[in-house]
Design a protein around this motif. Structure first.
Motif, PDB file in Angstrom:
ATOM      1  N   VAL A 179      -3.035  -2.905  -2.260  1.00 28.99           N
ATOM      2  CA  VAL A 179      -2.666  -2.093  -3.433  1.00 28.99           C
ATOM      3  C   VAL A 179      -3.810  -1.137  -3.790  1.00 28.99           C
ATOM      4  N   CYS A 180      -5.030  -1.654  -3.762  1.00 36.08           N
ATOM      5  CA  CYS A 180      -6.179  -0.790  -4.069  1.00 36.08           C
ATOM      6  C   CYS A 180      -6.301   0.336  -3.038  1.00 36.08           C
ATOM      7  N   ASP A 181      -6.100  -0.007  -1.743  1.00 35.99           N
ATOM      8  CA  ASP A 181      -6.170   1.025  -0.700  1.00 35.99           C
ATOM      9  C   ASP A 181      -5.095   2.078  -0.929  1.00 35.99           C
ATOM     10  N   GLY A 182      -3.882   1.604  -1.251  1.00 38.54           N
ATOM     11  CA  GLY A 182      -2.774   2.532  -1.531  1.00 38.54           C
ATOM     12  C   GLY A 182      -3.146   3.473  -2.672  1.00 38.54           C
ATOM     13  N   ALA A 183      -3.716   2.900  -3.746  1.00 40.55           N
ATOM     14  CA  ALA A 183      -4.086   3.716  -4.910  1.00 40.55           C
ATOM     15  C   ALA A 183      -5.167   4.722  -4.534  1.00 40.55           C
ATOM     16  N   LYS A 184      -6.097   4.285  -3.685  1.00 39.79           N
ATOM     17  CA  LYS A 184      -7.165   5.194  -3.258  1.00 39.79           C
ATOM     18  C   LYS A 184      -6.617   6.320  -2.400  1.00 39.79           C
ATOM     19  N   ALA A 185      -5.637   5.980  -1.543  1.00 39.45           N
ATOM     20  CA  ALA A 185      -5.058   6.976  -0.637  1.00 39.45           C
ATOM     21  C   ALA A 185      -4.246   8.025  -1.403  1.00 39.45           C
ATOM     22  N   ALA A 186      -3.746   7.645  -2.571  1.00 46.04           N
ATOM     23  CA  ALA A 186      -2.931   8.597  -3.351  1.00 46.04           C
ATOM     24  C   ALA A 186      -3.794   9.748  -3.834  1.00 46.04           C
ATOM     25  N   LYS A 187      -3.163  10.925  -3.955  1.00 42.17           N
ATOM     26  CA  LYS A 187      -3.916  12.084  -4.452  1.00 42.17           C
ATOM     27  C   LYS A 187      -4.023  12.043  -5.977  1.00 42.17           C
ATOM     28  N   ASN A 188      -3.015  11.454  -6.600  1.00 38.56           N
ATOM     29  CA  ASN A 188      -2.982  11.365  -8.062  1.00 38.56           C
ATOM     30  C   ASN A 188      -3.847  10.227  -8.576  1.00 38.56           C
ATOM     31  N   ARG A 189      -4.648  10.497  -9.621  1.00 39.85           N
ATOM     32  CA  ARG A 189      -5.425   9.422 -10.248  1.00 39.85           C
ATOM     33  C   ARG A 189      -4.699   8.958 -11.501  1.00 39.85           C
ATOM     34  N   MET A 190      -4.560   7.672 -11.644  1.00 39.17           N
ATOM     35  CA  MET A 190      -3.970   7.123 -12.871  1.00 39.17           C
ATOM     36  C   MET A 190      -4.390   5.661 -13.010  1.00 39.17           C
ATOM     37  N   PRO A 191      -4.270   5.103 -14.223  1.00 34.47           N
ATOM     38  CA  PRO A 191      -4.653   3.702 -14.385  1.00 34.47           C
ATOM     39  C   PRO A 191      -3.771   2.781 -13.537  1.00 34.47           C
ATOM     40  N   ALA A 228       0.837  -1.205   0.000  1.00 32.22           N
ATOM     41  CA  ALA A 228       0.000   0.000   0.000  1.00 32.22           C
ATOM     42  C   ALA A 228       0.872   1.255   0.000  1.00 32.22           C
ATOM     43  N   ALA A 229       1.904   1.254   0.853  1.00 31.41           N
ATOM     44  CA  ALA A 229       2.787   2.420   0.945  1.00 31.41           C
ATOM     45  C   ALA A 229       3.479   2.662  -0.386  1.00 31.41           C
ATOM     46  N   ALA A 230       3.958   1.554  -1.006  1.00 34.21           N
ATOM     47  CA  ALA A 230       4.685   1.693  -2.268  1.00 34.21           C
ATOM     48  C   ALA A 230       3.760   2.221  -3.365  1.00 34.21           C
ATOM     49  N   ALA A 231       2.532   1.656  -3.449  1.00 30.76           N
ATOM     50  CA  ALA A 231       1.603   2.083  -4.499  1.00 30.76           C
ATOM     51  C   ALA A 231       1.293   3.570  -4.364  1.00 30.76           C
ATOM     52  N   ALA A 232       0.992   4.003  -3.133  1.00 33.50           N
ATOM     53  CA  ALA A 232       0.636   5.414  -2.929  1.00 33.50           C
ATOM     54  C   ALA A 232       1.822   6.326  -3.248  1.00 33.50           C
ATOM     55  N   ALA A 233       3.010   5.939  -2.788  1.00 33.25           N
ATOM     56  CA  ALA A 233       4.185   6.778  -3.011  1.00 33.25           C
ATOM     57  C   ALA A 233       4.495   6.898  -4.504  1.00 33.25           C
ATOM     58  N   MET A 234       4.373   5.777  -5.219  1.00 34.08           N
ATOM     59  CA  MET A 234       4.678   5.819  -6.659  1.00 34.08           C
ATOM     60  C   MET A 234       3.676   6.692  -7.402  1.00 34.08           C
ATOM     61  N   MET A 235       2.400   6.529  -7.079  1.00 31.89           N
ATOM     62  CA  MET A 235       1.381   7.324  -7.774  1.00 31.89           C
ATOM     63  C   MET A 235       1.553   8.814  -7.505  1.00 31.89           C
ATOM     64  N   ASP A 236       1.928   9.130  -6.268  1.00 28.14           N
ATOM     65  CA  ASP A 236       2.049  10.549  -5.921  1.00 28.14           C
ATOM     66  C   ASP A 236       3.414  11.139  -6.236  1.00 28.14           C
ATOM     67  N   SER A 237       4.319  10.309  -6.782  1.00 28.43           N
ATOM     68  CA  SER A 237       5.678  10.825  -7.037  1.00 28.43           C
ATOM     69  C   SER A 237       5.697  11.814  -8.191  1.00 28.43           C
ATOM     70  N   GLY A 238       4.671  11.803  -9.009  1.00 30.65           N
ATOM     71  CA  GLY A 238       4.641  12.700 -10.170  1.00 30.65           C
ATOM     72  C   GLY A 238       5.476  12.174 -11.335  1.00 30.65           C
ATOM     73  N   ALA A 239       6.084  10.981 -11.158  1.00 25.47           N
ATOM     74  CA  ALA A 239       6.964  10.469 -12.211  1.00 25.47           C
ATOM     75  C   ALA A 239       6.238   9.571 -13.206  1.00 25.47           C
TER      76      ALA A 239
END
Ligand code: ADP
Ligand code: MG
Length: 909
Positions: free
Chosen positions: A617-629, A583-594
């Motif tokens: 993973v889904c929770d991590g993606a939901k927690a991220a501010k960035n939306r992406m596939p 979860a931490a990794a998914a959120a960090a990657m999505m929000d990294s802007g990269a």
């Protein structure tokens, strides 16, 4: 509706009238067609001349031309008085006339009485009826092909008083003419008319030798005005041929009832018995309620009578499941035509015949006999093969794919694949469309309609024809199978071509739940090195980028993971990772802007709960501010089941094999759609010249060099300066600049240099004369010897065509010269071409660097190349008789800033 001038030959773009108060001005506005008018009487009065003064009329034409120029129209409709008497107009436009008092009585395919005096002549000749007509003006003005005929006006003989009756009938013809004018405008604006190279009229892609004949203004109304929506969302349904005995009809009733169709369902059978609770009647006319849609399942011999009864009952939509029409031979084909005219007469729309029906899951409408529970979802499936459709539906269940609409097209008698595109674009449930097609009816329209779509389209097309390498003799023919035409068409329209059912389902899963992406930066989250590398390799091959996780993000992420983890990209959390670490990794990657998209791959050791990983993973993606596939793979048939099931419920695309995530991601890339390109009609004089050349040629033969060069000239395709010489003596008079090249022109010689028929660098008249003598002696039966100036030095390109009997021709460009087949470095574009498309065609060539300037060479002008390819595209569209075209080589001449053809070969069919 916008006026159409984007590609197809002969589409209306402007209206001109001599009467600003004419009804057509109002109509043109309504249809979005530009309209101009000048009052002819005023115009002539100002000049102090009569309206019959030819000089005044020429000035009038000139003024009209100036007014219309800004629209860059291909065709114009002249409404009102026939004022186009000067060649200035006819040379510039394709002209459609509807004018008062014009009537058509066809006799042996001719119109013996046309024009205002026609009424009198027709009455003298005891014509049984009169009809107003709209026709194309050609070089003989009034003798062009008829586009539309009005309702018939019956004449009663004997006439009471000739003059009184003439006036009476003239008034009626004029009234019909007004109705006809507005209808022909609409049909033109819809792009429904086309004229082929032989000057024959086609309406909606079908030959209409006498144009569109109107028997009754209330029948045959334009498709745009029919209630097409009732096909997908009817309020009431009757199934004709449904009985308690079983069979197709009963299966349809069962599906309607099982899927809880909200409106009334009626069964029609001989006994009038109820079927599975649907109220039964012995005929459709006996049903005491309005019916929007009828499903026809009766035997084929009963279909026509049933359809007629449906029409009379006021049914607006038909699904004809019954087979035994076009697909079974001549009699079936004739019956299908009859069925089509019934459908048109009653202003209905129809699917089939010979189909499995239609499902609209959002409307709980399942009018098929498919014995399979269809999950609701966002995929539309339009299939030409019922069986394949059923197979896709079966695989779909496995892959948790849900559908919005399913259509089995059958014979596409009325509704074709193209007709469903706007319906699906407007459907909020449909996010992706799968087409399974064996052929494409009216490919130009299909390409146009597909180009306008925002909803992504996946195409599975079978039936690659045998046409191609072995059958063709020119360079182009051997380089281009007709499948290159399909590819060129889908490339232009931004359709995704799928090679297998599996590929189709992979893409459909991704597109039905994830947004499309523009960027190509991908982050990969994995728990194992091996599959991570596999996926990374596949991403690289597919042209994606894998930027590293930004350093500051690495610094905060690393402490949250296990010490053996790697936090670059892929981020490998390693096998023993806990769900919260995913979860931490998914959120960090999505929000990294990269990144533009995140992939996750899990290959679980036995102890890991994949369901918990998926949730994390889904929770991590939901927690991220960035939306992406987010696209996932859980490898391992049984140990990963929980993970896959979680993802399916969460509507995150999930695949069983790691390598499937890359095509899934690729399908999310917004495809490039090219402008439709502009078809340019030749000025009439050049058009006539070009058609004469083609008509004079023998089918299956090559044009002579002179004919081919004349054709290039008509389409403004430059060629080297040359002269055709028939005798040795003529060689002495050559006015060309030496050194020159001599080439044999012989009907049976295709590759001239292969037989020693090309000599380059002839220094003077003596050498030329010697060579001409030698050639004429060696090659008996030659047309002559072509003497040509030397081409400038430069890259030799090939420009050619590839033709599919059904889809038409496509333009080819590539590395040319005598070695073309060895390198096979060519690209295709579906005409008409736009600059954007040409640039991308060049981009696909390996020899591109030679064109942009290599090792000190200056390179060529892309503008010049675009012009040449556009002109070749126009030539192929204008002359569908061209079976093969081969300009090899063409070379860029910097002095002329143009590509010049050095050699040309054109085969006519
Ligand atoms: P074919 O393809 O039938 O053998 P071409 O006319 O294409 O005949 O000539 C063969 C080759 O000869 C060309 O690819 C080109 O390299 C060269 N060639 C032909 N005509 C000229 C010319 N006018 N100037 C320079 N080179 C030429
Ligand atoms: Mg050649």
């Amino acid at each position: 509706m916008a006026a159409q001038k984007d590609g197809c030959p002969f589409e209306i773009a402007a209206v001109f009238t001599n009467n600003p108060a004419a009804k057509c001005v109002e109509k043109a506005k309504e249809y979005g067609i530009p309209c101009e008018s000048i009052d002819l009487k005023d115009f002539c009065a100002k000049l102090g001349k009569s309206i019959n003064d030819m000089e005044a009329r020429a000035q009038f034409d000139q003024a009209a031309l100036e007014l219309l120029e800004k629209y860059q129209a291909d065709a114009i409709l002249l409404a009102g008085y026939v004022w186009a008497t000067t060649e200035a107009i006819l040379n510039r436009y394709l002209v459609v006339n509807v004018h008062p008092g014009d009537l058509s009585v066809t006799k042996d395919g001719h119109r013996p009485y046309a024009g205002a005096d026609g009424v009198a002549s027709a009455l003298n000749d005891k014509a049984p009826y009169l009809r107003s007509s709209a026709h194309l003006a050609n070089e003989e003005l009034d003798a062009g092909p008829v586009l539309m005929l009005s309702e018939k006006i019956p004449v009663e003989y004997p006439l009471a008083d000739f003059e009184t009756d003439r006036k009476k009938y003239l008034r009626q013809v004029n009234e019909e003419g007004r109705k006809l004018g507005s209808r022909v405008l609409l049909e033109l604006a819809l792009g429904n008319f086309a004229v082929d190279a032989q000057g024959k009229v086609h309406h909606q892609g079908r030959p209409a030798p006498f144009g569109l004949e109107i028997e009754n203004w209330n029948e045959n109304i334009p498709l745009a005005e029919r209630r097409t929506e009732l096909l997908v969302k009817p309020k009431s349904v009757a199934v004709i041929g449904a009985s308690s005995k079983g069979g197709l009809g009963q299966a349809v009733v069962r599906n309607l009832i099982d899927d809880k169709f909200p409106g009334p369902v009626y069964a029609v059978n001989v006994k009038g018995e109820d079927v599975l609770g649907a109220k039964g009647f012995s005929s459709i006319s006996a049903i005491p309620a309005e019916i929007d849609l009828a499903v026809i399942t009766v035997p084929s011999k009963a279909v026509l009578a049933v359809a007629e009864e449906c029409g009379q009952k006021g049914v607006k939509a038909l699904i004809c499941i019954t087979a035994g029409f076009k697909e079974v031979g001549a009699e079936g084909k004739a019956n299908e035509e009859k069925l089509r005219s019934i459908v048109n007469k009653y202003n209905m729309r129809a699917i089939g015949p010979n189909c499995m029906g239609l499902i609209n899951t959002a409307a709980d409408f399942n009018a098929t006999m498919i014995d399979s529970k269809i999950a609701k979802g966002h995929v539309a499936l339009i299939t030409q093969s019922g069986a394949l459709g059923a197979a896709i539906l079966d695989s779909a269940k496995e892959m948790a794919l849900g559908f919005s609409t399913i259509v089995s097209l059958g014979n596409q008698m009325d509704m074709s694949a193209t007709d469903f595109l706007p319906i699906l674009e407007a459907d909020p449930e449909t996010r992706v469309i799968i087409f399974y097609l064996e052929g494409i009816i009216n490919p130009v329209e299909f390409c146009k309609a597909a180009s306008r779509m925002k909803t992504p389209i996946l195409l599975l097309k079978s039936g690659k024809t045998a046409f191609g390498a072995s059958a063709a003799s020119s360079h182009t023919g051997s380089l281009a199978g007709s499948d290159s035409v399909v590819q060129a068409l889908v490339d232009k329209a931004g359709i995704l071509r799928m090679n297998s059912v599996e590929e189709c389902c992979i893409a459909a899963i991704a597109l039905s739940s994830m947004p499309q992406i523009e960027g190509r930066r991908v982050g990969l989250l994995t728990n194992a090195g091996g599959p991570g590398i596999l996926i990374s390799d596949a991403l690289y091959e597919a042209g994606f980028e894998m930027p590293s996780v930004p350093e500051e993000v690495q610094k905060t992420l690393y402490p949250q993971l296990l010490p053996e983890s790697s936090v670059k990209n892929p981020v490998d959390v390693v096998a023993a990772a806990k769900p919260e670490q995913y979860a931490a990794a998914a959120a960090a990657m999505m929000d990294s802007g990269a990144y533009d998209a995140l992939l996750m791959c899990c290959v679980p050791p036995a102890t890991v709960d994949t369901g918990a990983v998926a949730k994390a993973v889904c929770d991590g993606a939901k927690a991220a501010k960035n939306r992406m596939p987010l696209i996932s793979t859980f490898f391992g048939p049984s140990i990963s089941l929980a993970g896959r099931e979680y993802m399916q419920k969460a509507k995150v695309p999930v695949y069983e094999f790691p390598e499937q995530v890359v095509p899934a991601l690729k399908s999310l890339l917004v495809p490039k759609k090219y402008p439709l390109g502009e078809y340019r009609r030749l000025p009439t004089a050049s058009l006539i010249r070009a058609k004469k050349i083609v008509k004079g040629a023998q089918k299956g033969n090559y044009l002579s060099m002179t004919e081919a060069l004349n054709l290039l000239d008509a389409f403004k395709i430059d060629a080297l300066k040359s002269a055709m010489i028939k005798t040795e003596a003529e060689a002495a008079q050559s006015a060309l600049r030496f050194p020159v090249v001599a080439k044999i022109d012989h009907p049976e010689i295709v590759h001239k240099s292969d037989v020693g028929g090309v000599k380059i660098g002839l220094a003077d008249k003596d050498e030329l004369q010697k060579t001409v003598k030698e050639f004429l002696g060696k090659f008996k039966g030659a047309n002559g010897v072509l003497v040509q100036e030397m081409a400038p030095k430069g890259v030799e390109l090939i420009v050619g065509s590839s033709r599919d009997p059904e889809l038409g021709s496509t333009v080819m460009v590539g590395l040319g010269g005598t070695w073309v087949e060895i390198f096979g470095d060519v690209a295709f574009g579906y005409p008409p071409l736009s600059r954007e498309l040409v640039l991308d065609m060049v981009d696909r060539l390996k020899c591109k660097r030679l064109l942009t300037g290599y090792r000190g060479d200056a390179g060529v002008s892309m503008e010049a190349l675009t012009r040449t390819l556009e002109n070749v595209g126009n030539m192929l569209l204008t002359l569908p008789e061209i079976e093969e075209l081969d300009l090899n080589p063409v070379i860029y001449d910097p002095k002329l800033d143009a590509f010049v053809a050095v050699d040309v070969r054109i085969k006519i069919n």
